[in-house]
Each structure stands twice: as C-alpha cells, then as structure tokens.
Design a protein around this motif. Structure first.
Motif, PDB file in Angstrom:
ATOM      1  N   ILE A  42     -65.087 -18.719-135.281  1.00 45.25           N
ATOM      2  CA  ILE A  42     -64.075 -18.809-135.078  1.00 45.25           C
ATOM      3  C   ILE A  42     -64.002 -17.943-133.172  1.00 45.25           C
ATOM      4  N   VAL A  43     -62.745 -17.450-133.219  1.00 46.41           N
ATOM      5  CA  VAL A  43     -62.698 -17.410-131.848  1.00 46.41           C
ATOM      6  C   VAL A  43     -61.110 -17.137-131.915  1.00 46.41           C
ATOM      7  N   LEU A  44     -60.105 -15.724-132.369  1.00 43.53           N
ATOM      8  CA  LEU A  44     -59.036 -15.303-132.247  1.00 43.53           C
ATOM      9  C   LEU A  44     -58.724 -14.340-130.690  1.00 43.53           C
ATOM     10  N   PRO A  45     -58.205 -15.098-129.778  1.00 44.67           N
ATOM     11  CA  PRO A  45     -58.735 -14.972-128.900  1.00 44.67           C
ATOM     12  C   PRO A  45     -56.822 -13.175-128.211  1.00 44.67           C
ATOM     13  N   LYS A  46     -56.967 -13.744-129.026  1.00 49.06           N
ATOM     14  CA  LYS A  46     -55.472 -12.204-129.109  1.00 49.06           C
ATOM     15  C   LYS A  46     -55.486 -11.176-129.290  1.00 49.06           C
ATOM     16  N   TYR A  47     -56.907 -11.146-130.550  1.00 50.60           N
ATOM     17  CA  TYR A  47     -56.954  -9.851-131.482  1.00 50.60           C
ATOM     18  C   TYR A  47     -57.921  -9.903-131.175  1.00 50.60           C
ATOM     19  N   ARG A  48     -59.344 -10.403-129.767  1.00 46.35           N
ATOM     20  CA  ARG A  48     -60.219 -10.500-129.566  1.00 46.35           C
ATOM     21  C   ARG A  48     -61.103  -9.732-130.853  1.00 46.35           C
ATOM     22  N   VAL A  49     -60.382 -10.945-131.804  1.00 46.46           N
ATOM     23  CA  VAL A  49     -62.004 -11.465-133.135  1.00 46.46           C
ATOM     24  C   VAL A  49     -62.643 -12.599-133.158  1.00 46.46           C
ATOM     25  N   ALA A  50     -63.704 -12.574-133.342  1.00 50.04           N
ATOM     26  CA  ALA A  50     -64.976 -13.339-133.381  1.00 50.04           C
ATOM     27  C   ALA A  50     -65.622 -12.868-134.096  1.00 50.04           C
ATOM     28  N   ILE A  51     -65.969 -14.366-135.354  1.00 51.35           N
ATOM     29  CA  ILE A  51     -66.201 -14.771-136.488  1.00 51.35           C
ATOM     30  C   ILE A  51     -67.504 -15.726-136.423  1.00 51.35           C
TER      31      ILE A  51
END
Ligand SMILES: [Zn+2]
Length: 158
Positions: free
Chosen positions: A53-62
């Motif tokens: 899962i990636v939250l591109p806006k927050y540059r978070v990679a899960i």
C-alpha cells in the motif's frame, strides 16, 4: 532438462501469482486506511520491494508482512519447520535481507516505511495508530499546524 526448466518456470509464475494476490491481512489494512479517508495505491512495482500500500501524497510505503515468511521477531507464528531446516533458514534469511534492503532504499529516497505484521491486524485500532504515526512522520498530516509541521521536519534531519 528442458522439461524441468519449463516446470520450474510454471511454478515460479504460479508463486508470483500467489504473492500478487491480496491477502486477508492486507485487505484489513486497506479497509482501515480507506476508513481514515486517505487515498492510496496498491503494489507500486516501480518502488523497491513493491510496497503493498502506498500513500503517495505523504510518501508513506506500507508492507503487510506475513509473520512466518518475513520472520516477525518474538512472534509465535515465527516458527521453524522441522524438516529441511537448512533450506528454510536460507530462504528466511534471504527474505529478511531483501526486506531490509528494500526498506533502506525507500527510506533513502525519502519514503516513510511502515511494516504492519499479519498478527497486528487482529487489532485494527492499533493498525490505525501506526498508519497515523507514519503519516505524521512525513509532517503532512492534514490539519497539522504549520509550526508542528516544521518541527517534525527538523527532527527528521533537515
Ligand atoms: Zn507476528
């Protein structure tokens, strides 16, 4: 020999199909993040380790990791098969080494990496807390005051 190679290839195709499919813990984490109102992308193949899962806006990679395959430290699912121990040890060591390498590559590129372990998905409110923590680490949590944002960035080493 050729027949063997062919079979091996078919098997590896099958294995990667299994890996690609959405696991139950992964679906649970997706539901949590969706419920929090964040947009995310799945299985970004252009990123190291293809984060689940990636939250591109927050540059978070899960990454949602199975406790057995990825060797969750201190977890009771982190067991060692009784036969072919050498084979399994080598396999597990390779998995852990790859996870570490991918995580470092992502961090170096400015991503916040969050690992959610399969056993942790039994407590979804704790998963939600971890996701919030990862998002806040980037200093971009919606509603955060500008000053807070700055101080978080400074702690991150700017
Ligand atoms: Zn575990």
């Amino acid at each position: 020999m050729r027949a063997f190679n062919h079979m091996d290839e078919a098997r590896s195709r099958m294995m990667s199909a299994i890996r690609r499919s959405d696991t139950k813990p992964e679906l649970a984490v997706r539901r949590v993040i969706h419920g929090m109102g964040y947009r995310f992308r799945l299985h970004r193949r252009d990123l190291p380790g293809t984060p689940d899962i990636v939250l591109p806006k927050y540059r978070v990679a899960i990454f949602v990791h199975g406790c057995f395959w990825h060797r969750h430290q201190g977890c009771k699912k982190n067991t060692m098969p009784k036969t072919r121990v050498d084979f399994w040890q080598a396999k597990f060591a390779a998995n852990v080494a790859r996870d570490e390498k991918c995580s470092k590559a992502l961090s170096d590129a400015g991503w916040t990496v969050l690992v959610v372990w399969e056993c942790e998905t039994r407590d979804l409110s704790s998963v939600e807390g971890s996701v919030r923590g990862a998002i806040a680490k980037g200093g971009l949590l919606p509603g955060a005051h500008a000053a807070d944002r700055r101080s978080i960035r400074c702690e991150a080493g700017c």
